[in-house]
Design a protein around this motif. Structure first.
Motif, short mmCIF file in Angstrom:
data_model
loop_
_atom_site.label_atom_id
_atom_site.label_comp_id
_atom_site.label_asym_id
_atom_site.label_seq_id
_atom_site.Cartn_x
_atom_site.Cartn_y
_atom_site.Cartn_z
N ARG A 91 0.84 -1.18 0.00
CA ARG A 91 0.00 0.00 0.00
C ARG A 91 0.87 1.23 0.00
NH1 ARG A 91 -4.45 -0.94 4.51
NH2 ARG A 91 -2.64 -1.35 5.77
N SER A 92 0.36 2.31 -0.59
CA SER A 92 1.15 3.53 -0.67
C SER A 92 0.28 4.76 -0.46
CB SER A 92 1.86 3.62 -2.02
OG SER A 92 0.92 3.75 -3.06
N VAL A 93 0.96 5.86 -0.07
CA VAL A 93 0.32 7.16 0.13
C VAL A 93 1.13 8.18 -0.65
CG1 VAL A 93 -0.14 8.98 1.81
CG2 VAL A 93 -0.62 6.60 2.40
N GLU A 94 0.45 9.04 -1.39
CA GLU A 94 1.11 10.11 -2.12
C GLU A 94 0.85 11.43 -1.41
OE1 GLU A 94 0.07 12.22 -6.15
OE2 GLU A 94 1.07 10.30 -6.53
N LEU A 95 1.93 12.15 -1.09
CA LEU A 95 1.83 13.46 -0.45
C LEU A 95 2.11 14.53 -1.49
CD1 LEU A 95 4.00 12.73 2.72
CD2 LEU A 95 1.51 12.64 2.55
N ASN A 96 1.21 15.49 -1.62
CA ASN A 96 1.39 16.63 -2.52
C ASN A 96 1.31 17.89 -1.68
OD1 ASN A 96 1.44 15.41 -5.27
ND2 ASN A 96 -0.46 14.56 -4.50
N CYS A 111 6.20 16.46 -4.11
CA CYS A 111 5.37 15.32 -4.48
C CYS A 111 6.15 14.10 -4.03
CB CYS A 111 5.12 15.30 -5.98
SG CYS A 111 4.05 13.94 -6.47
N TYR A 112 5.61 13.37 -3.06
CA TYR A 112 6.34 12.26 -2.45
C TYR A 112 5.42 11.06 -2.28
CZ TYR A 112 9.12 9.59 0.86
OH TYR A 112 9.83 8.60 1.47
N THR A 113 5.92 9.89 -2.60
CA THR A 113 5.14 8.66 -2.42
C THR A 113 5.79 7.80 -1.35
OG1 THR A 113 4.42 8.69 -4.72
CG2 THR A 113 4.23 6.59 -3.54
N ASP A 114 5.02 7.49 -0.32
CA ASP A 114 5.45 6.57 0.73
C ASP A 114 4.90 5.20 0.35
OD1 ASP A 114 6.12 5.13 2.96
OD2 ASP A 114 4.78 6.22 4.32
N SER A 115 5.76 4.33 -0.10
CA SER A 115 5.32 3.01 -0.57
C SER A 115 5.40 1.94 0.52
CB SER A 115 6.14 2.57 -1.78
OG SER A 115 7.51 2.54 -1.45
N LYS A 116 5.68 2.38 1.74
CA LYS A 116 5.79 1.43 2.86
C LYS A 116 4.77 1.75 3.94
CE LYS A 116 10.62 0.65 1.96
NZ LYS A 116 11.99 0.79 2.42
N VAL A 117 3.50 1.68 3.59
CA VAL A 117 2.42 1.94 4.53
C VAL A 117 1.94 0.60 5.07
CG1 VAL A 117 0.16 2.98 4.86
CG2 VAL A 117 1.79 4.02 3.28
N ASP A 118 2.23 0.35 6.35
CA ASP A 118 1.90 -0.94 6.96
C ASP A 118 0.64 -0.90 7.80
OD1 ASP A 118 4.24 -2.02 5.87
OD2 ASP A 118 5.42 -1.37 7.59
N THR A 162 -3.55 5.73 -1.70
CA THR A 162 -4.39 6.91 -1.50
C THR A 162 -3.52 8.14 -1.70
OG1 THR A 162 -6.10 7.85 -0.12
CG2 THR A 162 -4.09 7.14 0.99
N SER A 163 -4.14 9.29 -1.79
CA SER A 163 -3.42 10.52 -2.06
C SER A 163 -3.83 11.59 -1.05
CB SER A 163 -3.74 10.97 -3.48
OG SER A 163 -3.25 12.24 -3.74
N LEU A 164 -2.90 12.46 -0.69
CA LEU A 164 -3.16 13.53 0.27
C LEU A 164 -2.52 14.80 -0.27
CD1 LEU A 164 -3.99 14.45 3.17
CD2 LEU A 164 -1.68 13.81 3.86
N ALA A 165 -3.28 15.90 -0.27
CA ALA A 165 -2.75 17.17 -0.75
C ALA A 165 -3.12 18.28 0.22
CB ALA A 165 -3.32 17.49 -2.13
N ASN A 166 -2.20 19.24 0.37
CA ASN A 166 -2.53 20.42 1.18
C ASN A 166 -2.98 21.52 0.24
OD1 ASN A 166 -0.08 21.42 0.10
ND2 ASN A 166 0.29 22.61 1.94
N LYS A 218 -5.92 7.44 6.41
CA LYS A 218 -6.41 6.08 6.63
C LYS A 218 -6.54 5.43 5.26
CE LYS A 218 -9.73 3.29 9.00
NZ LYS A 218 -10.77 3.23 10.00
N VAL A 219 -5.73 4.41 5.05
CA VAL A 219 -5.78 3.67 3.79
C VAL A 219 -6.68 2.47 4.00
CG1 VAL A 219 -4.45 2.44 2.04
CG2 VAL A 219 -3.44 4.41 3.21
N PRO A 220 -7.82 2.45 3.34
CA PRO A 220 -8.73 1.31 3.50
C PRO A 220 -8.05 0.01 3.12
CG PRO A 220 -9.80 3.09 2.29
CD PRO A 220 -8.34 3.44 2.41
N SER A 221 -8.41 -1.06 3.77
CA SER A 221 -7.78 -2.35 3.52
C SER A 221 -8.06 -2.88 2.12
CB SER A 221 -8.23 -3.37 4.56
OG SER A 221 -9.63 -3.49 4.53
N TYR A 222 -9.09 -2.36 1.46
CA TYR A 222 -9.44 -2.86 0.13
C TYR A 222 -8.74 -2.12 -1.01
CZ TYR A 222 -12.60 1.14 0.39
OH TYR A 222 -13.11 2.40 0.55
#
Length: 93
Positions: A1-6, A47-54, A88-92, A80-84
């Motif tokens: 799972r991953s999260v993208e920060l913008n 623009c950063y991607t965290d690919s280690k979301v546990d 996901t992406s997050l922007a300020n 919160k990254v849903p288990s399914y």
């Protein structure tokens, strides 16, 4: 799972780099990366991607660091990254 920060430049400051911190409890943060600014038009952005979301709920804190070494801590964001899903992406704004 991953999260993208913008992240856009806070207050249009002269940013040299960003410190990206992560926490699973919202209290204890660890630096996961130091990233150079990215030019986006007239503003410096990240623009950063965290690919280690546990965990389903992860907290991020970003510090903008000027060339002179001054730091501005941006508001903490919880994701919160849903288990399914795998990402996901997050922007300020």
């Amino acid at each position: 799972r991953s999260v993208e920060l913008n992240i856009s430049n806070p207050n249009h400051l002269d940013i040299a780099m960003f410190s990206i911190e992560k926490s699973v409890d919202g209290k204890n943060y660890n630096v996961i990366d130091m990233v150079s600014k990215m030019n986006k038009g007239n503003e410096h952005a990240l623009c950063y991607t965290d690919s280690k979301v546990d965990f389903n709920l992860t907290y991020y804190r970003v510090k903008a660091i000027s060339a002179e070494g001054n730091e501005i801590t941006l508001p903490i964001a919880s994701v919160k990254v849903p288990s399914y899903t795998n990402s996901t992406s997050l922007a300020n704004n």
